[in-house]
Design a protein around this motif. Structure first.
Motif, PDB file in Angstrom:
ATOM      1  N   SER A  17       1.832   6.092   1.355  1.00  0.00           N
ATOM      2  CA  SER A  17       2.474   7.286   1.245  1.00  0.00           C
ATOM      3  C   SER A  17       1.951   8.567   1.607  1.00  0.00           C
ATOM      4  CB  SER A  17       3.821   7.211   0.323  1.00  0.00           C
ATOM      5  OG  SER A  17       2.940   7.650  -0.883  1.00  0.00           O
ATOM      6  N   THR A  18       0.730   8.728   1.827  1.00  0.00           N
ATOM      7  CA  THR A  18      -0.025   9.813   1.996  1.00  0.00           C
ATOM      8  C   THR A  18       0.173  10.384   3.315  1.00  0.00           C
ATOM      9  OG1 THR A  18      -2.063   8.957   2.976  1.00  0.00           O
ATOM     10  CG2 THR A  18      -1.821   8.965   0.432  1.00  0.00           C
ATOM     11  N   ASP A  19      -0.145  11.322   3.833  1.00  0.00           N
ATOM     12  CA  ASP A  19      -0.166  11.725   5.186  1.00  0.00           C
ATOM     13  C   ASP A  19      -1.504  11.616   5.982  1.00  0.00           C
ATOM     14  OD1 ASP A  19      -1.677  13.721   3.983  1.00  0.00           O
ATOM     15  OD2 ASP A  19      -0.393  15.526   4.549  1.00  0.00           O
ATOM     16  N   LEU A  20      -2.262  10.678   5.434  1.00  0.00           N
ATOM     17  CA  LEU A  20      -3.520  10.344   6.197  1.00  0.00           C
ATOM     18  C   LEU A  20      -3.211   9.233   7.180  1.00  0.00           C
ATOM     19  CD1 LEU A  20      -5.629  10.329   2.891  1.00  0.00           C
ATOM     20  CD2 LEU A  20      -5.456  12.186   4.688  1.00  0.00           C
ATOM     21  N   TRP A 178      -3.718  -3.119 -11.187  1.00  0.00           N
ATOM     22  CA  TRP A 178      -3.674  -1.638 -11.922  1.00  0.00           C
ATOM     23  C   TRP A 178      -3.782  -0.801 -10.703  1.00  0.00           C
ATOM     24  CZ3 TRP A 178      -5.817   3.069 -12.830  1.00  0.00           C
ATOM     25  CH2 TRP A 178      -4.904   3.696 -13.922  1.00  0.00           C
ATOM     26  N   VAL A 179      -4.937  -0.628  -9.984  1.00  0.00           N
ATOM     27  CA  VAL A 179      -4.935   0.507  -9.005  1.00  0.00           C
ATOM     28  C   VAL A 179      -4.003   0.711  -8.192  1.00  0.00           C
ATOM     29  CG1 VAL A 179      -6.535   1.387  -7.230  1.00  0.00           C
ATOM     30  CG2 VAL A 179      -7.506   0.377  -9.249  1.00  0.00           C
ATOM     31  N   VAL A 180      -3.174  -0.485  -7.530  1.00  0.00           N
ATOM     32  CA  VAL A 180      -2.340  -0.321  -6.612  1.00  0.00           C
ATOM     33  C   VAL A 180      -0.958   0.360  -7.473  1.00  0.00           C
ATOM     34  CG1 VAL A 180      -2.996  -1.880  -4.809  1.00  0.00           C
ATOM     35  CG2 VAL A 180      -1.488  -2.654  -6.601  1.00  0.00           C
ATOM     36  N   GLU A 181      -0.837   0.044  -8.764  1.00  0.00           N
ATOM     37  CA  GLU A 181       0.179   0.433  -9.596  1.00  0.00           C
ATOM     38  C   GLU A 181       0.279   2.068  -9.752  1.00  0.00           C
ATOM     39  OE1 GLU A 181       3.118  -1.193 -10.726  1.00  0.00           O
ATOM     40  OE2 GLU A 181       2.453  -3.243 -10.171  1.00  0.00           O
ATOM     41  N   ASN A 182      -1.162   2.466  -9.807  1.00  0.00           N
ATOM     42  CA  ASN A 182      -1.195   3.816 -10.270  1.00  0.00           C
ATOM     43  C   ASN A 182      -1.897   4.892  -9.464  1.00  0.00           C
ATOM     44  OD1 ASN A 182      -0.495   3.568 -13.506  1.00  0.00           O
ATOM     45  ND2 ASN A 182      -1.570   1.614 -12.967  1.00  0.00           N
ATOM     46  N   CYS A 183      -2.570   4.234  -8.659  1.00  0.00           N
ATOM     47  CA  CYS A 183      -3.314   5.335  -7.390  1.00  0.00           C
ATOM     48  C   CYS A 183      -2.867   5.100  -6.046  1.00  0.00           C
ATOM     49  CB  CYS A 183      -4.775   4.708  -7.436  1.00  0.00           C
ATOM     50  SG  CYS A 183      -5.373   4.721  -9.015  1.00  0.00           S
ATOM     51  N   ASP A 184      -3.538   6.117  -5.230  1.00  0.00           N
ATOM     52  CA  ASP A 184      -3.035   6.087  -3.892  1.00  0.00           C
ATOM     53  C   ASP A 184      -3.665   4.806  -2.842  1.00  0.00           C
ATOM     54  OD1 ASP A 184      -1.883   8.700  -4.103  1.00  0.00           O
ATOM     55  OD2 ASP A 184      -3.910   9.419  -4.254  1.00  0.00           O
ATOM     56  N   VAL A 185      -4.760   4.446  -3.347  1.00  0.00           N
ATOM     57  CA  VAL A 185      -5.556   3.524  -2.410  1.00  0.00           C
ATOM     58  C   VAL A 185      -6.323   2.543  -3.193  1.00  0.00           C
ATOM     59  CG1 VAL A 185      -7.233   5.348  -2.004  1.00  0.00           C
ATOM     60  CG2 VAL A 185      -7.262   3.399  -0.288  1.00  0.00           C
ATOM     61  N   VAL A 186      -6.452   1.207  -2.963  1.00  0.00           N
ATOM     62  CA  VAL A 186      -7.403   0.486  -3.293  1.00  0.00           C
ATOM     63  C   VAL A 186      -8.297  -0.011  -2.114  1.00  0.00           C
ATOM     64  CG1 VAL A 186      -6.118  -1.756  -3.086  1.00  0.00           C
ATOM     65  CG2 VAL A 186      -7.901  -1.771  -4.889  1.00  0.00           C
ATOM     66  N   LYS A 209       1.349   1.123  -1.058  1.00  0.00           N
ATOM     67  CA  LYS A 209       0.139   1.848  -1.412  1.00  0.00           C
ATOM     68  C   LYS A 209      -0.975   1.514  -0.339  1.00  0.00           C
ATOM     69  CE  LYS A 209       1.613   3.716  -5.008  1.00  0.00           C
ATOM     70  NZ  LYS A 209       0.892   3.687  -6.295  1.00  0.00           N
ATOM     71  N   GLY A 210      -1.986   2.467  -0.218  1.00  0.00           N
ATOM     72  CA  GLY A 210      -3.092   2.222   0.995  1.00  0.00           C
ATOM     73  C   GLY A 210      -3.889   0.960   0.506  1.00  0.00           C
ATOM     74  N   VAL A 211      -4.382   0.121   1.462  1.00  0.00           N
ATOM     75  CA  VAL A 211      -5.485  -0.834   1.238  1.00  0.00           C
ATOM     76  C   VAL A 211      -6.674  -0.766   2.308  1.00  0.00           C
ATOM     77  CG1 VAL A 211      -5.917  -3.433   1.186  1.00  0.00           C
ATOM     78  CG2 VAL A 211      -3.777  -2.593   0.312  1.00  0.00           C
ATOM     79  N   VAL A 212      -7.765  -0.706   1.741  1.00  0.00           N
ATOM     80  CA  VAL A 212      -8.819  -0.854   2.836  1.00  0.00           C
ATOM     81  C   VAL A 212      -9.739  -2.121   2.295  1.00  0.00           C
ATOM     82  CG1 VAL A 212     -11.111   0.346   3.394  1.00  0.00           C
ATOM     83  CG2 VAL A 212      -9.016   1.586   3.078  1.00  0.00           C
ATOM     84  N   VAL A 213      -9.862  -2.974   3.435  1.00  0.00           N
ATOM     85  CA  VAL A 213     -10.582  -4.282   3.079  1.00  0.00           C
ATOM     86  C   VAL A 213     -11.927  -4.014   2.981  1.00  0.00           C
ATOM     87  CG1 VAL A 213     -11.143  -6.341   3.891  1.00  0.00           C
ATOM     88  CG2 VAL A 213      -8.806  -5.703   3.569  1.00  0.00           C
ATOM     89  N   LYS A 214     -12.882  -4.438   2.143  1.00  0.00           N
ATOM     90  CA  LYS A 214     -14.197  -4.458   2.524  1.00  0.00           C
ATOM     91  C   LYS A 214     -14.934  -5.885   2.461  1.00  0.00           C
ATOM     92  CE  LYS A 214     -14.747  -4.447  -2.753  1.00  0.00           C
ATOM     93  NZ  LYS A 214     -15.216  -3.498  -3.935  1.00  0.00           N
TER      94      LYS A 214
END
Ligand SMILES: NC(=O)c1ccc[n+]([C@@H]2O[C@H](COP(=O)([O-])OP(=O)(O)OC[C@H]3O[C@@H](n4cnc5c(N)ncnc54)[C@H](OP(=O)(O)O)[C@@H]3O)[C@@H](O)[C@H]2O)c1
Length: 271
Positions: A17-20, A178-186, A209-214
């Motif tokens: 939900s960020t504006d990025l 935990w990160v997806v519950e509490n932050c903007d991006v994992v 929430k944002g997800v970047v795959v590594k």
């Protein structure tokens, strides 16, 4: 030199939900700054400034606006600050918690180290604010989350406008959830040999929430069992998952860069 004409620029996706809005492929920059203690299939030479500028220019032509770096990638941040054209056109993800100096990694997830890492990244990247900042986990995700000050310091820095979004590059499913519950991006792992973070991707989709795959290409060891180089099968696998904003792939090879964009465009339009 790779042929870039006739390649469609990559689409972008919103980071939760960020504006990025990130291109669906981002450029990983380990190889721009560090050639020690890395896990690639073959040795490589850190590219010269001119080659790096060509790489950035090709990224722009191909619609890549997203770059992943970290203090742990040696001189990567400093080179981005010095060599990226039109610095504000790029969305840069950097990290806190791990540094790499004199050929050695060291970790510090305290709030004080987090703040000084951000100040150092702002200087190196020559930016007034950072777009995305992740805690660079050493593998002990839940201990960092429960016992260290890094994430609360990042929340505070976001309040102050020094960073636009934050999260963590995790190494466990529990940490990712935990990160997806509490932050903007994992930043989570997804590849043909490791699907343990699929529950993280699913929860991120539910929560927007944002997800970047590594590690989608397994650091260059893509699984070849489906035939060919394994690269196409690897991209198909990642982009068949729901909830992914973007995938980070490191390359210093212009041909690989344009092949990757072509393949990802094909995979996305085949749906
Ligand atoms: N904990 C963390 O936060 C963490 C951990 C690992 C990675 N990362 C980030 O995620 C990115 C991805 O990491 P990764 O472990 O998947 O490795 P990577 O650093 O992206 O490396 C990918 C490897 O695949 C090769 N490659 C790329 N495209 C190819 C193609 N079309 N054909 C054949 N080979 C190709 C590259 O070699 P060429 O240069 O020859 O193309 C490179 O050796 C990293 O760059 C980094 O930014 C973060």
């Amino acid at each position: 030199m790779a042929q870039l004409n006739n390649i469609q620029p990559l689409p972008q996706r919103q980071l939760g939900s960020t504006d990025l809005h990130l291109s669906v492929l981002g450029l990983g920059t380990v190889k721009l700054g560090r050639d020690k203690q890395v896990k690639y299939p073959s040795g490589f030479k850190i590219p010269e400034d001119k080659e790096v500028k060509n790489l950035f220019s090709a990224c722009q032509d191909l619609g890549i606006n997203f770059i992943d770096t970290a203090p742990a990638y040696g001189v990567s941040e400093e080179r981005l600050g010095r060599l990226l054209p039109n610095k504000n056109d790029w969305l840069i993800m950097t990290k806190v918690g791990e540094a790499f100096e004199n050929g050695q990694s060291s970790f510090d997830f305290s709030s004080t180290a987090t703040r000084s890492s951000i100040e150092r990244s702002l200087k190196r990247l020559k930016r007034d604010y950072l777009d995305m900042v992740l805690v660079h986990s050493d593998g002990n995700d839940m201990s960092i989350i429960n016992n260290e000050g890094a994430l609360s310091e990042l929340a505070e820095l976001k309040q102050q406008g020094l960073i636009r979004s934050f999260g963590m590059s995790t190494k466990t499913t529990e940490g990712g959830l935990w990160v997806v519950e509490n932050c903007d991006v994992v930043m989570a792992t997804c590849n043909l040999s490791d699907n343990s973070d699929l529950p993280v991707l699913a929860r991120a989709k539910e929560l927007n929430k944002g997800v970047v795959v590594k590690k989608g290409l397994q650091s260059g060891h893509a699984d070849k069992s489906a035939g060919g180089s394994g690269v196409e099968a690897a991209f198909k696998h990642v982009f068949s998952q729901q909830g992914i904003t973007s995938m980070i792939v490191g390359t210093i090879n212009l041909q690989h860069l344009s092949d990757n964009v072509r393949i990802v465009n094909d995979v996305l339009t085949a749906d």
